[in-house]
Write a protein that holds these residues in place. Sequence first.
Motif, PDB file in Angstrom:
ATOM      1  N   UNK A  86       0.836  -1.205   0.000  1.00 27.09           N
ATOM      2  CA  UNK A  86       0.000   0.000   0.000  1.00 27.09           C
ATOM      3  C   UNK A  86       0.872   1.256   0.000  1.00 27.09           C
ATOM      4  N   UNK A  87       1.942   1.215   0.775  1.00 25.30           N
ATOM      5  CA  UNK A  87       2.853   2.360   0.846  1.00 25.30           C
ATOM      6  C   UNK A  87       3.409   2.668  -0.549  1.00 25.30           C
ATOM      7  N   UNK A  88       3.809   1.618  -1.267  1.00 25.30           N
ATOM      8  CA  UNK A  88       4.365   1.834  -2.614  1.00 25.30           C
ATOM      9  C   UNK A  88       3.298   2.379  -3.557  1.00 25.30           C
ATOM     10  N   UNK A  89       2.061   1.867  -3.422  1.00 20.99           N
ATOM     11  CA  UNK A  89       0.962   2.396  -4.241  1.00 20.99           C
ATOM     12  C   UNK A  89       0.765   3.885  -3.975  1.00 20.99           C
ATOM     13  N   UNK A  90       0.780   4.232  -2.709  1.00 22.91           N
ATOM     14  CA  UNK A  90       0.544   5.630  -2.339  1.00 22.91           C
ATOM     15  C   UNK A  90       1.708   6.506  -2.806  1.00 22.91           C
ATOM     16  N   UNK A  91       2.902   5.933  -2.776  1.00 19.21           N
ATOM     17  CA  UNK A  91       4.074   6.652  -3.273  1.00 19.21           C
ATOM     18  C   UNK A  91       3.912   6.948  -4.767  1.00 19.21           C
ATOM     19  N   UNK A  92       3.439   5.930  -5.506  1.00 21.55           N
ATOM     20  CA  UNK A  92       3.254   6.097  -6.946  1.00 21.55           C
ATOM     21  C   UNK A  92       2.194   7.156  -7.241  1.00 21.55           C
ATOM     22  N   UNK A  93       1.227   7.274  -6.329  1.00 23.63           N
ATOM     23  CA  UNK A  93       0.142   8.253  -6.518  1.00 23.63           C
ATOM     24  C   UNK A  93       0.528   9.641  -6.020  1.00 23.63           C
ATOM     25  N   UNK A  94       1.734   9.790  -5.520  1.00 20.00           N
ATOM     26  CA  UNK A  94       2.150  11.095  -5.006  1.00 20.00           C
ATOM     27  C   UNK A  94       1.575  11.426  -3.641  1.00 20.00           C
ATOM     28  N   UNK A  95       1.141  10.402  -2.900  1.00 19.68           N
ATOM     29  CA  UNK A  95       0.575  10.649  -1.574  1.00 19.68           C
ATOM     30  C   UNK A  95       1.607  10.467  -0.471  1.00 19.68           C
ATOM     31  N   UNK A  96       2.865  10.202  -0.861  1.00 22.83           N
ATOM     32  CA  UNK A  96       3.938  10.018   0.110  1.00 22.83           C
ATOM     33  C   UNK A  96       5.093  10.907  -0.315  1.00 22.83           C
ATOM     34  N   UNK A  97       5.707  11.592   0.606  1.00 25.95           N
ATOM     35  CA  UNK A  97       6.884  12.372   0.247  1.00 25.95           C
ATOM     36  C   UNK A  97       7.781  12.523   1.464  1.00 25.95           C
ATOM     37  N   UNK A  98       8.995  13.077   1.230  1.00 26.71           N
ATOM     38  CA  UNK A  98       9.937  13.293   2.335  1.00 26.71           C
ATOM     39  C   UNK A  98      10.183  14.780   2.507  1.00 26.71           C
ATOM     40  N   UNK A  99      10.330  15.177   3.758  1.00 22.76           N
ATOM     41  CA  UNK A  99      10.772  16.552   3.987  1.00 22.76           C
ATOM     42  C   UNK A  99      11.410  16.639   5.370  1.00 22.76           C
ATOM     43  N   UNK A 100      12.090  17.740   5.607  1.00 22.84           N
ATOM     44  CA  UNK A 100      12.712  17.947   6.909  1.00 22.84           C
ATOM     45  C   UNK A 100      11.655  18.283   7.937  1.00 22.84           C
ATOM     46  N   UNK A 101      11.820  17.716   9.109  1.00 27.26           N
ATOM     47  CA  UNK A 101      10.876  18.019  10.162  1.00 27.26           C
ATOM     48  C   UNK A 101      11.574  17.797  11.493  1.00 27.26           C
ATOM     49  N   UNK A 102      11.111  18.480  12.516  1.00 24.45           N
ATOM     50  CA  UNK A 102      11.850  18.383  13.774  1.00 24.45           C
ATOM     51  C   UNK A 102      11.264  17.309  14.681  1.00 24.45           C
ATOM     52  N   UNK A 103      12.114  16.725  15.476  1.00 25.58           N
ATOM     53  CA  UNK A 103      11.725  15.676  16.421  1.00 25.58           C
ATOM     54  C   UNK A 103      12.272  16.040  17.792  1.00 25.58           C
ATOM     55  N   UNK A 104      11.750  15.373  18.818  1.00 27.60           N
ATOM     56  CA  UNK A 104      12.319  15.506  20.159  1.00 27.60           C
ATOM     57  C   UNK A 104      13.551  14.613  20.217  1.00 27.60           C
ATOM     58  N   UNK A 105      14.700  15.184  20.458  1.00 26.20           N
ATOM     59  CA  UNK A 105      15.936  14.402  20.444  1.00 26.20           C
ATOM     60  C   UNK A 105      16.546  14.373  21.839  1.00 26.20           C
ATOM     61  N   UNK A 106      16.801  13.160  22.308  1.00 26.14           N
ATOM     62  CA  UNK A 106      17.465  12.993  23.606  1.00 26.14           C
ATOM     63  C   UNK A 106      18.963  12.854  23.337  1.00 26.14           C
ATOM     64  N   UNK A 107      19.766  13.860  23.722  1.00 22.00           N
ATOM     65  CA  UNK A 107      21.192  13.856  23.359  1.00 22.00           C
ATOM     66  C   UNK A 107      21.997  12.834  24.163  1.00 22.00           C
ATOM     67  N   UNK A 108      21.460  12.312  25.253  1.00 19.27           N
ATOM     68  CA  UNK A 108      22.196  11.320  26.030  1.00 19.27           C
ATOM     69  C   UNK A 108      21.895   9.912  25.513  1.00 19.27           C
TER      70      UNK A 108
END
Length: 801
Positions: free
Chosen positions: A82-104
């Motif tokens: 399903x993920x690949x189907x959605x990718x082919x349909x342009x419903x999946x993409x990548x971009x930069x986004x922030x996360x909570x990062x634990x540096x330890x």
Amino acid sequence: MGDLVARYKRMCGFNVLHPMGWDAFGMPAENAAIEQKVHPAAWTFENIETMKAQLKLMGYSIDWDRELATCKPDYYGQQQALFLDMMAKGLVYRKESSVNWDPVDHTVLANEQVIDGRGWRSGALVEKRKLTQWFFKITAYADELLNELDNLTRWPEKVVLMQKNWIGRSTGAHVTFELVDAKGQDQGSVEVYTTRPDTLFGASFMALAADHPLVGPRAAYDPALAQFVTECRQMATTEAAMQTAEKKGHRLDLFARHPFDRDWLLPVHAANFVLMDYGTGALFGCPAHDQRDLEFARRYDLPVKPVVVPKGMDPAQFEIGAAAFTDDGILANSGFLDGLDVEAGKLAAIAKLESQGNGRGATQWRLRDWGVSRQRYWGCPIPVIHCDACGVVPVPRQDLPVRLPDDATFDVPGNPLDRHPTWKHVPCPKCAKPARRETDTLDTFADSSWYFARFCGQPDDRPLDREACDYWLPVDQYIGGVEHAILHLLYSRFFTRAMRDCGHLDLAEPFASLFTQGMVTHQTFKDKDGNWLYPEQVRLEQGGAVTIKDGEFVTVGGVEKMSKSKRNVVAPETIVDTYGADTARWFVLSDTPPDRDIEWTDAGIDGAWRFTQRVWRVISENISLAGAVAIRPQGDMGNADLALRRAAHKAIQAVTADIDAFHFNRAVARLYEYTNALQSGLGAEGISATVIREALETLVLLIAPMMPHLAEECWAGLGHDTLVADAAWPSFDASLTREDSVTVGIQINGKRRAEIDLPTDAPEDVVREMVLAQDRVIKLLEGKPVRKIIVVPNRIVNVVV
RNA sequence: GCCCCAGUGGCGGAAUGGUAGACGCGGCAGACUCAAAAUCUGUUGCCUUCACGGGCGUGCUGGUUCGAGUCCGGCCUGGGGCACCA
């Protein structure tokens, strides 16, 4: 609750699909792996076995042939397709986004793992860190997801409202502000989004998000600004935190030209209450008409100029105190907008901006695309390969499923997939050079966004059986906790549309009717070291609680949703062992309306137990008096017969209506009433055998969906050689459910003073006459003239004097 | 902070704007029993009265209505949601 509905609908003649599956990926399994050194898979399957045994113990009529678990490759492999189907349909993409990062711990944290800005295990100060992550383009369906909510008439209004707020459509304008530095040199421009273009003349500053592209470069030469940006990155970004936090900012070396007056320069700040993710990450501040802006302006001594004045008030007299004025009013101090109301002002401002070419009307959504990357092991691997030469390459279909490696380790922090020695190293499917697997897994909400369709049919070679989906879907009755009101239900609505557009099914809305059940809650207990305790480890005493084992002091915590992590759970086995499954089932349904939270207590279960016994007794003691199977009462009957038949048919009517309306606690009450009536009715003289049979069978049929085991036993005892589970739900005879007379209350001036027996549906003039002729009424009226008599048929009579 | 929901006896809870407290739990009294358990019967909102009866009563406070737990305004308290828990 679901089982009751399934059994009831089956008796009503429906073909019922009542499946069960396990939403089994997620953090609890990974936490167990870290804490108890067990593999997430082993831990998960053990839990599944335990829960399955509990469900079977309760006698639920589940179709176990359709059982599935989202953590098994035959399920998540299809999800990868399903993920690949959605990718082919342009419903999946990548971009930069922030996360909570634990540096330890070198790990990404969920919001719930961040406590007061620190990682729950390491205690380290959590940072926002930018990662390139995968997104589902749910915003492509924003309009459709919002508009079709109005067609979901069998959903609770509350859930529809929550989804509307979540999607959060707003209308306003994009406005371009030209920027200059302190010397008046041109510095480009910035676009802001506003819902209040009518208040542009009240602007007193511009605010940018700390992550705004204009801020970063300036932090490089301004250490104080750099410090401020760091602070903002450590701030919680939930809406509640943003709105309650102190509004702070940092002045930039920039000014913005007012869009309606080039000579009017507004100071530009970076501010902690502006989110880069919403709108354009920039806003203009109008302190008089926005609370956040007002707090900011007061802190930094910026002008507060009211431009909207309550109707009928003199603009010269109007001042803003501690609260911004956000209601409708008349525009003032606003040049060409003066005299308009807010709505007209917005339109006029937008028209002017458009004619000047520095703004346009715009619709904005609160809904953001669904970030699905998780830097964790126990989830569905994202089926792509990163190649230095070819870029992001989908895994070829024939190579699915991309399986999780069994030999991951959990003793060091970070993503186990990423540090696995071999798993991620694969050749590029395109050019065969060495490449790397994606090591992010999918948000587990994806797993639960399409399982209902997979229940319809589970082909090996594709995600869904389209014909089976056409037959079964949409789900006629979906029952779930209210905690799923937004995310799970919205994501499922999105997935269904995505699957539709990929050709897997023909459906937009997955759940035709939704019922949100309340949560089961229980008090929580902690020992002196702060460890959670099970209720059975605790003894409540006067003025406190102690452990049963050694009498140590116990802290009694709040009443919270039952969860294993807090140990405030009561195992169903205990109740089933003592009272049996039917009593347990009955008890759960008996007291509380099903959409309300209940605090678990076994006070009252004795009533359910007694009822179970009473049903058995009244049936078994009267079997010998009942007539032959399949002979219905007919012909003339005595009063006793009639009374008992009436009770039976009224019970059928009431219980049917209550179950249809999901008022199970009322259905239970009606069954208590009927059993009382049955016991006294059977004691009367001259009851016919056919009437006894009908009365007893009615009881058994009505309790069958709730107490199936007892009902089968009674049904067999009554001489049937078929299952009551396969029997037809009884119907009632309307001529038996109406009474000949009713007792009606009599009010004098709205206060109930007497009552009277009247024939059912008596004509109004007859009622008036009978009421006024009653001795007690005559006495109470003391001869005062009657002004008016209100007759509510079969309910009440109100005499106004 | 914003949005939403709930508040009724000792307890869980009933009540299309029309007899508030159905039904269950608990309590009290009685029957059965040598006794207990189980079971059955009666009773149980508060105040007042020997009694008939009367007064009060659905978080607080105004309003609409012949009539308000229910509808409307304001407030109080509790709960839920507000984007990496599922």
